[in-house]
Design an enzyme around this catalytic site. Structure first.
Site, short mmCIF file in Angstrom:
data_model
loop_
_atom_site.label_atom_id
_atom_site.label_comp_id
_atom_site.label_asym_id
_atom_site.label_seq_id
_atom_site.Cartn_x
_atom_site.Cartn_y
_atom_site.Cartn_z
N CYS A 96 20.49 47.67 -35.18
CA CYS A 96 21.29 46.49 -35.53
C CYS A 96 22.77 46.86 -35.68
CB CYS A 96 20.74 45.79 -36.77
SG CYS A 96 21.35 44.09 -36.95
N HIS A 183 15.20 44.85 -35.43
CA HIS A 183 14.80 45.72 -36.54
C HIS A 183 13.34 46.15 -36.48
CE1 HIS A 183 18.37 45.37 -39.18
NE2 HIS A 183 18.50 44.16 -38.66
N GLU A 185 12.13 48.47 -38.15
CA GLU A 185 11.79 48.93 -39.50
C GLU A 185 11.41 47.77 -40.43
OE1 GLU A 185 16.20 48.10 -40.07
OE2 GLU A 185 14.72 48.29 -38.47
#
Length: 237
Positions: A96, A183, A185
Site C-alpha cells: 500500500c 493489503h 496482511e
C-alpha cells in the site's frame, strides 16, 4: 533470514489491541506459510531507521495513513533508503503506502485516484511471467484500503497485477523489489472493522457500504496465504 520491517504507520487505536500493529500483521502474514524469518521493526515515521541497508537480509515497507505527497522528512529519508536497498541488491517488499513510496522514489507518479476510494475485497489479474508465483494462479483477491494510487509507473517497473480500478496494482523492479497496492496482511474481519470505523469519516458512506458488501458476500475469501507464499519466496529468491 532477518527481515527488517519499515513501519510507516500503525493500526488505529480502536483496533490496535485486538489486531496488533501493521508490523505485527506482516509477521502474522508470513506465519501463515511458516516462513523461517526473524524480524527487526524500525518505526521510520518516528525517525527510527536502520544504520545501513545491509543491516537486514530483506525488507518490507508497511501501509500507512500518510500520503506520499506530504513528503515529510522521514519520507525523504525513507526514499533514500529505498534506493540504497536497491543498490545493494537486498530484496524489498512494499504494501500500500510502501508500494506508493517505492514508486515515488523511482520517479513514478502517485496521486489521489479520480475513481475515489478502493475498499473491501478487490480482485486482480496477474500479468506476465513471474518466477515467484509457482502455483499457477492467474488471479488473486485481497483487501484494499486506499484513496491514492500509482498513476504513472516508474520506467524500471514491470506490472505484474492489475484491475480495472487499479492499473498498477502490483509492480516488480528487477528481481529484488515487489510491491502491491492492496493489503495481503489484512484479514476479512480486520478489513470489515476498519471500513466500518472509517465510514462517513474518511470514506463516503456509499463507498464504504459497497466495500462491506464485498466482504460479506457469500463465499468471500482473501488469498492472503497465497500472496504470503509469493512474497516469502520472493524474499528468499
Amino acid at each position: 533470514m532477518k527481515i527488517g520491517i519499515l513501519a510507516t504507520g500503525i493500526t488505529p487505536d480502536e483496533l490496535l489491541g485486538q489486531y496488533g500493529s501493521y508490523a505485527d500483521m506482516v509477521e502474522q502474514l508470513f506465519a501463515l506459510v511458516d516462513a523461517d524469518f526473524e524480524y527487526a521493526v524500525f518505526d521510520v515515521r518516528d525517525g527510527v531507521f536502520p544504520d545501513a541497508a545491509e543491516q537486514c537480509d530483506g525488507w518490507v515497507i508497511t501501509g500507512s495513513k500518510f500520503n506520499v505527497d506530504e513528503n515529510r522528512d522521514w519520507m525523504q529519508r525513507l526514499k533514500k533508503l529505498i534506493l540504497e536497498i536497491d543498490a545493494c541488491d537486498r530484496p524489498l517488499l512494499g504494501i500500500c503506502f510502501g508500494h506508493q513510496i517505492i514508486a515515488d522514489a523511482f520517479g513514478g507518479k502517485v496521486e489521489p485516484y479520480q475513481g475515489g476510494w478502493g475498499v473491501g475485497l478487490h480482485s486482480y489479474q496477474l500479468l506476465g511471467d513471474n518466477p515467484f508465483i509457482k502455483d499457477g494462479a492467474d488471479r488473486f483477491s485481497i483487501s484494499a484500503m486506499h484513496r491514492y494510487q500509482v498513476t504513472e509507473k516508474p520506467e524500471n517497473a514491470r506490472v505484474f497485477a492489475q484491475s480495472d480500478f487499479c492499473k498498477y496494482a502490483g509492480l516488480v523492479y528487477g528481481d529484488n523489489i515487489l510491491t502491491v497496492q492492496a493489503h495481503p496482511e489484512f484479514n476479512l474481519q480486520y478489513e470489515t472493522d476498519l471500513v466500518a470505523l472509517r465510514k462517513g469519516v474518511a470514506i463516503p458512506d456509499d463507498t464504504a457500504d459497497a466495500g462491506l458488501e464485498t466482504l460479506h458476500a457469500e463465499g468471500a475469501a482473501t488469498d492472503s496465504e497465497r500472496v504470503a507464499r509469493w512474497m516469502a519466496d520472493f524474499l528468499v529468491r
